[in-house]
Scaffold this motif. Structure first.
Motif, PDB file in Angstrom:
ATOM      1  N   GLY A  71     -32.457  31.369  -1.450  1.00 41.79           N
ATOM      2  CA  GLY A  71     -31.408  31.219  -2.445  1.00 41.79           C
ATOM      3  C   GLY A  71     -30.162  30.594  -1.863  1.00 41.79           C
ATOM      4  O   GLY A  71     -29.560  29.689  -2.464  1.00 41.79           O
ATOM      5  N   SER A  72     -29.748  31.034  -0.684  1.00 36.37           N
ATOM      6  CA  SER A  72     -28.558  30.477  -0.044  1.00 36.37           C
ATOM      7  C   SER A  72     -28.794  29.045   0.423  1.00 36.37           C
ATOM      8  O   SER A  72     -27.883  28.205   0.369  1.00 36.37           O
ATOM      9  CB  SER A  72     -28.142  31.358   1.142  1.00 36.37           C
ATOM     10  N   LEU A  73     -30.000  28.748   0.904  1.00 30.22           N
ATOM     11  CA  LEU A  73     -30.313  27.366   1.277  1.00 30.22           C
ATOM     12  C   LEU A  73     -30.232  26.438   0.070  1.00 30.22           C
ATOM     13  O   LEU A  73     -29.773  25.307   0.176  1.00 30.22           O
ATOM     14  CB  LEU A  73     -31.709  27.301   1.901  1.00 30.22           C
ATOM     15  N   SER A  74     -30.654  26.945  -1.093  1.00 25.39           N
ATOM     16  CA  SER A  74     -30.555  26.105  -2.288  1.00 25.39           C
ATOM     17  C   SER A  74     -29.105  25.932  -2.723  1.00 25.39           C
ATOM     18  O   SER A  74     -28.744  24.893  -3.290  1.00 25.39           O
ATOM     19  CB  SER A  74     -31.381  26.716  -3.434  1.00 25.39           C
ATOM     20  N   ASP A  75     -28.237  26.916  -2.453  1.00 28.53           N
ATOM     21  CA  ASP A  75     -26.809  26.751  -2.720  1.00 28.53           C
ATOM     22  C   ASP A  75     -26.190  25.725  -1.778  1.00 28.53           C
ATOM     23  O   ASP A  75     -25.199  25.072  -2.128  1.00 28.53           O
ATOM     24  CB  ASP A  75     -26.075  28.088  -2.546  1.00 28.53           C
ATOM     25  N   ARG A  76     -26.768  25.581  -0.581  1.00 28.71           N
ATOM     26  CA  ARG A  76     -26.217  24.646   0.413  1.00 28.71           C
ATOM     27  C   ARG A  76     -26.796  23.249   0.291  1.00 28.71           C
ATOM     28  O   ARG A  76     -26.074  22.252   0.317  1.00 28.71           O
ATOM     29  CB  ARG A  76     -26.486  25.199   1.826  1.00 28.71           C
ATOM     30  N   PHE A  77     -28.122  23.135   0.157  1.00 28.33           N
ATOM     31  CA  PHE A  77     -28.773  21.829   0.204  1.00 28.33           C
ATOM     32  C   PHE A  77     -29.283  21.356  -1.154  1.00 28.33           C
ATOM     33  O   PHE A  77     -29.785  20.235  -1.265  1.00 28.33           O
ATOM     34  CB  PHE A  77     -29.945  21.858   1.194  1.00 28.33           C
TER      35      PHE A  77
END
Length: 445
Positions: A71-77
């Motif tokens: 989830g956080s990776l999708s917020d970043r990338f």
């Protein structure tokens, strides 16, 4: 491609819908055959219930660890690369399980599946990106309908394929996940603009740190409790349903597949058709609680059902359970900012995964002590442990502990508790939403 273009937006919605269907079809295909494949390795129905519970817990454990990271990776990338990588990973995982010569290989496959299927958090975040807050319950209902559609096709296909070869469904599941990857590679636009992305942080991305977001508001924490209880109850199906149906009603992969298809059809109607109008009339909280109470009645009837026909009829009130998830998601997404939707979904999936670790182990154990040779062992143990107790007490405890539907009764109690918590917490959420709407009627029509 820009999502402000109506054609691109429709294509993105179509992709999310199709991908959800393909992913769930792939997962649903293996449901009728995996527990029986486990039973073939261990040679016992009751023991297979325990092992299947462990496998589901492994899957959920990986989701607990990986969902907030993803989830956080999708917020970043961005959402697109996460969804595509997940589809490719699932395809390879199903091939691994198709080739599995023993339980250890199957366990490895369940671990990989838990990691790659964590992208469901990103699918929900994608929908939050492209949907106005007031319309999210309906949007999540459509995603739920897509999942249900997948469960209509998947178990039926898996049941029929499993009659030819118990490993054939795994090969087909891998092919479907591969189709989802290539479909998204050419169709899916990115939904999260660069200016709205958030720097990656392990403080937020680790499974414990991600839960901090849920403590931001009291009602968000309370809704997370509802989420936990809902998923805890739901895993009675993944842990014991296939084995229970075979033991009590003599149903094989084909019958189980058809029944799961019926569940999918009912759920698709509830989430795809009923959620929007009901929310408009009664609000998210009322619809959520009503759905949880309907599920309570249905799952209790399943535990009691002395015949297969009554079990099937119990699916009707149980289908109302489908009203709870989209309305719960809608209530929660309105309590965080647009740049935290991925983190919220990761935190939600972490909560669901905690339930997914605990619940299958619990229900698998309950099943193993309440049916077949497990029930006989339970009677002997109780007779020894309670030999000094009054005969009536011993008879009552023995009768309760060896009820064939005990796991379903306990799941019904869990859902009822979720309804109570949801009603109390939802009142505060409703008051907050009404206050925001008065302050900003343009953003909250």
């Amino acid at each position: 491609m820009s999502l402000t273009n109506p054609k691109v937006r429709r294509a993105a919605l179509a992709f999310i819908f199709v991908t959800a269907v393909l992913d769930i079809v792939a997962m649903g295909i293996i449901i009728p055959v995996l527990p029986q494949l486990i039973e073939g390795f261990v040679g016992s129905n009751a023991r297979a219930g325990v092992i299947n519970g462990v496998f589901v817990a492994l899957w959920a454990g990986m989701q607990f660890i990986c969902s907030p990271i993803i989830g956080s990776l999708s917020d970043r990338f961005g959402r697109r690369p996460v969804i595509l990588i997940s589809c490719a990973g699932l395809a390879l995982d199903y091939v691994l399980m198709a080739l599995a010569p023993n339980l250890w290989w199957l366990a490895a496959g369940r671990i990989i599946a838990g990691i790659t299927s964590s992208s469901f958090t990103t699918i929900y975040a994608y929908m939050a990106d492209i949907t106005e807050p007031a319309k999210r319950a309906r949007a999540y209902g459509l995603i739920g309908a897509a999942f249900s559609g997948g469960f209509v096709l998947g178990p039926v296909l898996g049941g029929f394929l499993g009659d030819f070869d118990p490993r054939l469904p795994f090969w087909v599941a891998g092919g479907l996940s591969g189709v989802a990857f290539f479909y998204g590679l050419f169709i899916l636009p990115e939904s999260l603009p660069v200016e709205k992305r958030m720097a990656f942080s392990w403080r937020r991305a680790n499974p414990v740190g991600s839960l901090i977001l849920l403590k931001r508001h009291a009602e968000l924490s309370g809704l997370a409790v509802v989420n936990f209880l809902l998923y805890f109850a739901h895993h009675v199906f993944s842990a014991v349903f296939v084995l229970y149906a075979a033991w009590r009603y003599g149903w094989g992969p084909k019958e189980v597949g058809l029944l799961l298809a019926l569940v999918g059809v009912l759920d698709m109607l509830v989430q795809g058709v009923a959620v929007g109008p009901l929310v408009k009339r009664f609000g998210d909280r009322g619809v959520m609680v009503f759905g949880l109470l309907g599920g309570t009645v249905g799952i209790a009837l399943m535990g009691w059902a002395p015949t297969g026909l009554i079990f099937i009829l119990a699916m009707l009130p149980n289908a109302l359970w489908g009203l709870a998830m989209p309305t719960l998601q809608s209530l929660m997404t309105r309590r965080v900012g647009e740049d935290e939707q991925g983190q919220l979904q990761g935190a939600n999936m972490s909560v669901a995964s905690i339930a997914g670790v605990m619940s299958p182990l619990f229900f698998g154990w309950i099943y193993s002590i309440s049916v077949g040779e497990g029930a006989l062992a339970t009677r002997l143990w109780l007779a020894s442990a309670l030999d000094a107790a009054p005969a009536q007490m011993l008879a009552l405890v023995t009768r309760v502990m060896t009820q064939p539907g005990l796991a379903f009764y306990l799941a019904a109690v869990t859902l009822f508790l979720a309804a109570l918590v949801g009603w109390v917490v939802g009142r505060k959420a409703d008051r907050d939403d009404a206050a925001v709407a008065r302050l900003d009627p343009v953003q909250n029509p």
